[in-house]
Design a protein around this motif. Structure first.
Motif, PDB file in Angstrom:
ATOM      1  N   PHE A 172      18.073  52.898  31.592  1.00 50.87           N
ATOM      2  CA  PHE A 172      17.411  52.069  30.769  1.00 50.87           C
ATOM      3  C   PHE A 172      18.735  51.887  29.697  1.00 50.87           C
ATOM      4  O   PHE A 172      19.531  52.705  29.506  1.00 50.87           O
ATOM      5  N   TRP A 173      18.679  50.599  29.248  1.00 51.28           N
ATOM      6  CA  TRP A 173      19.827  50.099  28.242  1.00 51.28           C
ATOM      7  C   TRP A 173      19.307  49.676  27.116  1.00 51.28           C
ATOM      8  O   TRP A 173      18.292  49.425  26.632  1.00 51.28           O
ATOM      9  N   THR A 174      20.368  49.635  26.157  1.00 56.46           N
ATOM     10  CA  THR A 174      19.903  49.038  24.740  1.00 56.46           C
ATOM     11  C   THR A 174      21.475  49.009  23.884  1.00 56.46           C
ATOM     12  O   THR A 174      22.308  49.006  24.708  1.00 56.46           O
ATOM     13  N   ALA A 208       6.359  54.176  24.373  1.00 60.29           N
ATOM     14  CA  ALA A 208       6.255  52.863  24.904  1.00 60.29           C
ATOM     15  C   ALA A 208       7.163  53.003  26.182  1.00 60.29           C
ATOM     16  O   ALA A 208       6.831  52.427  27.349  1.00 60.29           O
ATOM     17  N   CYS A 209       8.110  53.513  26.159  1.00 60.66           N
ATOM     18  CA  CYS A 209       9.165  54.126  27.397  1.00 60.66           C
ATOM     19  C   CYS A 209       8.165  54.851  28.471  1.00 60.66           C
ATOM     20  O   CYS A 209       8.240  54.511  29.616  1.00 60.66           O
ATOM     21  N   LYS A 210       7.348  55.748  28.025  1.00 62.20           N
ATOM     22  CA  LYS A 210       6.462  56.175  28.855  1.00 62.20           C
ATOM     23  C   LYS A 210       5.476  55.506  29.668  1.00 62.20           C
ATOM     24  O   LYS A 210       5.402  55.692  30.929  1.00 62.20           O
ATOM     25  N   VAL A 211       4.759  54.630  29.129  1.00 58.34           N
ATOM     26  CA  VAL A 211       3.887  53.888  29.751  1.00 58.34           C
ATOM     27  C   VAL A 211       4.475  52.620  30.608  1.00 58.34           C
ATOM     28  O   VAL A 211       3.861  52.127  31.188  1.00 58.34           O
ATOM     29  N   LEU A 212       5.966  52.531  30.252  1.00 59.23           N
ATOM     30  CA  LEU A 212       6.351  51.662  31.541  1.00 59.23           C
ATOM     31  C   LEU A 212       7.308  52.492  32.378  1.00 59.23           C
ATOM     32  O   LEU A 212       7.760  51.893  33.231  1.00 59.23           O
ATOM     33  N   ASP A 213       6.444  53.703  32.546  1.00 52.37           N
ATOM     34  CA  ASP A 213       6.912  54.403  33.756  1.00 52.37           C
ATOM     35  C   ASP A 213       8.432  54.661  33.724  1.00 52.37           C
ATOM     36  O   ASP A 213       9.031  54.885  34.927  1.00 52.37           O
ATOM     37  N   LEU A 214       8.928  54.844  32.729  1.00 45.30           N
ATOM     38  CA  LEU A 214      10.483  55.180  32.721  1.00 45.30           C
ATOM     39  C   LEU A 214      10.703  56.675  32.825  1.00 45.30           C
ATOM     40  O   LEU A 214       9.814  57.641  32.314  1.00 45.30           O
ATOM     41  N   GLY A 215      11.590  57.056  33.810  1.00 45.94           N
ATOM     42  CA  GLY A 215      11.555  58.486  34.295  1.00 45.94           C
ATOM     43  C   GLY A 215      12.771  58.909  35.042  1.00 45.94           C
ATOM     44  O   GLY A 215      13.922  58.110  34.822  1.00 45.94           O
ATOM     45  N   ARG A 262      21.873  49.718  40.335  1.00 46.50           N
ATOM     46  CA  ARG A 262      21.726  50.372  38.979  1.00 46.50           C
ATOM     47  C   ARG A 262      21.106  49.632  38.030  1.00 46.50           C
ATOM     48  O   ARG A 262      21.165  49.874  36.873  1.00 46.50           O
ATOM     49  N   VAL A 263      20.181  48.399  38.277  1.00 48.31           N
ATOM     50  CA  VAL A 263      19.363  47.735  37.545  1.00 48.31           C
ATOM     51  C   VAL A 263      18.726  48.441  36.469  1.00 48.31           C
ATOM     52  O   VAL A 263      17.831  49.391  37.217  1.00 48.31           O
ATOM     53  N   PRO A 264      18.575  48.461  35.278  1.00 48.03           N
ATOM     54  CA  PRO A 264      17.700  49.042  34.218  1.00 48.03           C
ATOM     55  C   PRO A 264      16.295  48.801  34.680  1.00 48.03           C
ATOM     56  O   PRO A 264      15.788  47.823  35.006  1.00 48.03           O
ATOM     57  N   LYS A 265      15.537  49.788  34.293  1.00 54.89           N
ATOM     58  CA  LYS A 265      13.916  49.420  34.382  1.00 54.89           C
ATOM     59  C   LYS A 265      13.419  49.098  33.036  1.00 54.89           C
ATOM     60  O   LYS A 265      12.670  48.299  33.250  1.00 54.89           O
ATOM     61  N   VAL A 266      14.223  49.602  31.945  1.00 54.87           N
ATOM     62  CA  VAL A 266      13.788  49.241  30.740  1.00 54.87           C
ATOM     63  C   VAL A 266      14.947  48.849  29.823  1.00 54.87           C
ATOM     64  O   VAL A 266      15.978  49.608  29.837  1.00 54.87           O
ATOM     65  N   LEU A 267      14.814  47.642  28.959  1.00 57.58           N
ATOM     66  CA  LEU A 267      15.580  47.405  28.214  1.00 57.58           C
ATOM     67  C   LEU A 267      15.052  47.464  26.659  1.00 57.58           C
ATOM     68  O   LEU A 267      14.137  46.851  26.377  1.00 57.58           O
ATOM     69  N   VAL A 268      15.492  48.248  25.883  1.00 54.51           N
ATOM     70  CA  VAL A 268      15.328  47.914  24.254  1.00 54.51           C
ATOM     71  C   VAL A 268      16.351  47.130  23.496  1.00 54.51           C
ATOM     72  O   VAL A 268      17.639  47.512  23.415  1.00 54.51           O
ATOM     73  N   VAL A 269      15.528  46.254  23.087  1.00 56.40           N
ATOM     74  CA  VAL A 269      16.400  45.224  22.183  1.00 56.40           C
ATOM     75  C   VAL A 269      16.089  45.527  20.755  1.00 56.40           C
ATOM     76  O   VAL A 269      15.035  45.993  20.701  1.00 56.40           O
ATOM     77  N   VAL A 270      16.807  45.300  19.908  1.00 57.11           N
ATOM     78  CA  VAL A 270      16.923  45.623  18.246  1.00 57.11           C
ATOM     79  C   VAL A 270      17.250  44.516  17.780  1.00 57.11           C
ATOM     80  O   VAL A 270      18.190  43.679  17.950  1.00 57.11           O
ATOM     81  N   LEU A 321      16.378  36.741  31.960  1.00 54.64           N
ATOM     82  CA  LEU A 321      17.074  37.712  32.641  1.00 54.64           C
ATOM     83  C   LEU A 321      16.058  38.925  33.206  1.00 54.64           C
ATOM     84  O   LEU A 321      16.183  39.377  34.305  1.00 54.64           O
ATOM     85  N   SER A 322      15.117  39.123  32.475  1.00 52.36           N
ATOM     86  CA  SER A 322      14.150  40.221  32.773  1.00 52.36           C
ATOM     87  C   SER A 322      13.547  39.858  33.997  1.00 52.36           C
ATOM     88  O   SER A 322      12.833  40.484  34.854  1.00 52.36           O
ATOM     89  N   GLN A 323      12.884  38.508  33.981  1.00 50.75           N
ATOM     90  CA  GLN A 323      12.208  38.043  35.088  1.00 50.75           C
ATOM     91  C   GLN A 323      12.987  37.971  36.312  1.00 50.75           C
ATOM     92  O   GLN A 323      12.617  38.348  37.588  1.00 50.75           O
ATOM     93  N   ARG A 324      14.688  37.604  36.224  1.00 49.95           N
ATOM     94  CA  ARG A 324      15.322  37.348  37.404  1.00 49.95           C
ATOM     95  C   ARG A 324      15.584  38.986  37.976  1.00 49.95           C
ATOM     96  O   ARG A 324      15.482  39.121  39.231  1.00 49.95           O
ATOM     97  N   TYR A 325      15.717  39.624  37.161  1.00 47.92           N
ATOM     98  CA  TYR A 325      16.120  41.144  37.603  1.00 47.92           C
ATOM     99  C   TYR A 325      15.129  42.311  37.511  1.00 47.92           C
ATOM    100  O   TYR A 325      15.411  43.441  37.969  1.00 47.92           O
ATOM    101  N   GLY A 326      14.060  41.817  37.083  1.00 43.89           N
ATOM    102  CA  GLY A 326      12.803  42.665  37.174  1.00 43.89           C
ATOM    103  C   GLY A 326      13.036  43.960  36.156  1.00 43.89           C
ATOM    104  O   GLY A 326      12.571  44.826  36.648  1.00 43.89           O
ATOM    105  N   PHE A 327      13.338  43.894  35.118  1.00 48.02           N
ATOM    106  CA  PHE A 327      13.272  45.050  34.034  1.00 48.02           C
ATOM    107  C   PHE A 327      12.316  44.600  32.932  1.00 48.02           C
ATOM    108  O   PHE A 327      11.855  43.523  32.762  1.00 48.02           O
ATOM    109  N   ARG A 328      11.829  45.552  32.463  1.00 51.29           N
ATOM    110  CA  ARG A 328      10.770  45.297  31.313  1.00 51.29           C
ATOM    111  C   ARG A 328      11.212  45.607  30.009  1.00 51.29           C
ATOM    112  O   ARG A 328      12.557  46.192  29.701  1.00 51.29           O
TER     113      ARG A 328
END
Ligand SMILES: *Cc1c(COP(=O)(O)O)cnc(C)c1O
Length: 388
Positions: free
Chosen positions: A73-75, A61-68, A123-131, A146-153
């Motif tokens: 990324f935050w959790t 999932a992280c890979k296909v959201l182009d996290l690199g 330093r805005v994250p590219k991906v946020l993992v919520v649990v 917030l994801s729409q405002r700051y542009g993270f997946r």
């Protein structure tokens, strides 16, 4: 010892697995796609990609959201380490967002203020993992805004939450995130022994995850870079993995799915019973959002240490000595040695630490009997050494 969680295996489950053993396919047969349709159909998602663990699902999932490398990324710190490790596999840098003291989920207000600072610092994250911790859904509407405002997946680590609902939508329906991940480890709400699934409504993400779980190989003419040499031909177009689920696991999963709704209903019954048995105890019981339906994977209490003369550890050890297999979900991830080496300090996330000092998971699983529940409560009463 009464365990904190336990799988429920029926005769039908056993027969389903045995039938596969005498069939033509032990892997890559018809059962895996059938299981994928069953889970995705239940959740209301377009695509389900079955894999050998939730950890693998989180990785692809992280890979296909182009996290690199170079990305953040935050959790949440109150989760199993896999929710954070997945980003590190991709070479990204990890940070955490503290929990809400009431819901114990990643706090949307803490997220917002951290994002505001991160924007200034670039330093805005590219991906946020919520649990969806314990199965209780996160505040997805606020997080999506917030994801729409700051542009993270967003990836939902729903390892605790299959069968639950956020508002009127089953977890995994995908209206509030890019990808949702389920785990089918034996302690989870349904099991395939080891196993997991990634759900999405996006065909591009689904196709790429499908490819990554099978070595990065494709036979899809649209994806191939040139014409096949012949009918034997396949192309590796990415560096993928072998994360496939077996037919045996999928057959078990299909059979388990037929009891998912009753498993969750039984978990709720157990939780309501605990709620009433614990009335008057010096503990905080789990909060429930009135509009959501928890997957109810865990039943965590927080001991009000200010009102008793025992320590958290004494209460925990006493219950274990009395034959109750209590657990602690989880040691905050940022305090693990591997994460401390990156510079995290325990008090970086004070609500997570407050939680850690008080939390105890009581046994909850469909086969837990009323008699066992009373034993759990008796052992807690004894452990607390109080007047309850
Ligand atoms: C169990 C769990 C995982 C890992 O699941 P596996 O299927 O064992 O890889 C990840 N995240 C959370 C929150 C979990 O509870």
């Amino acid at each position: 010892m009464i365990p904190y969680g336990k799988q429920d295996i029926s005769k039908a489950d056993i027969d389903a697995v045995l039938e596969v053993l005498s069939s033509d396919f032990l892997t890559q047969g018809p059962k895996v796609p059938e299981f994928e349709r069953s889970v995705a159909g239940y959740a209301g998602a377009k695509y389900g990609i079955a894999v050998n663990s939730a950890t693998s699902a989180l990785h692809v999932a992280c890979k296909v959201l182009d996290l690199g490398p170079g990305d953040w990324f935050w959790t949440t710190p109150v989760t199993f380490v896999a929710s954070a490790n997945c980003g590190l596999y991709c070479g990204a840098r990890v940070d955490f967002v503290d929990i809400d003291p009431i819901t114990w989920n990643l706090c949307p207000r803490a997220l917002e203020s951290k994002l505001r600072k991160a924007e200034v610092e670039g330093r805005v994250p590219k991906v946020l993992v919520v649990v969806h911790f314990c199965g209780q859904p996160c505040d997805m509407s606020a997080i999506q805004d917030l994801s729409q405002r700051y542009g993270f997946r967003i990836i939902e680590d729903a390892s605790h939450a299959i069968g639950g609902k956020y508002r009127s939508e089953f977890i995994g329906g995908g209206s509030f995130s890019d990808i949702t991940v389920f785990s089918f480890h034996p302690v989870k709400n349904i099991t395939t022994a080891e196993g997991g699934m990634a759900l999405t409504n996006c065909d591009v993400l689904a196709r790429r995850m499908r490819m990554l779980i099978g070595h990065g190989i494709t036979r899809d003419l649209d994806v191939m870079t040139h014409e096949p040499d012949g009918p034997w031909y396949y192309q590796q177009v990415e560096l993928g993995f072998n994360y496939r689920m077996t037919e045996l696991q999928a057959a078990l999963g299909i059979s388990q799915m037929s009891r998912l709704a009753s498993f969750i209903a039984r978990r709720h019954e157990i939780a309501r019973h605990y709620d009433s048995l614990l009335d008057g105890f010096p503990v905080i019981t789990p909060w429930q959002h009135p509009d959501d339906y928890s997957g109810m994977h865990l039943y965590v209490i927080r001991v009000r240490l200010d009102t008793i003369s025992r320590t958290h550890r004494q209460v925990f050890e006493s219950m274990r000595q009395q034959g109750v297999g209590v657990q602690l979900h989880y040691i905050p991830v940022h305090t693990q040695p591997y994460y401390r080496a990156m510079g995290f300090e325990p008090e970086d996330f004070p609500e997570a630490m407050n939680y850690y000092r008080e939390a105890i998971s009581l046994p909850i699983f469909p086969g837990l009997t009323d008699v066992q529940q009373s034993q759990v409560i008796d052992s807690l009463r004894q452990a607390l050494g109080s007047r309850v």
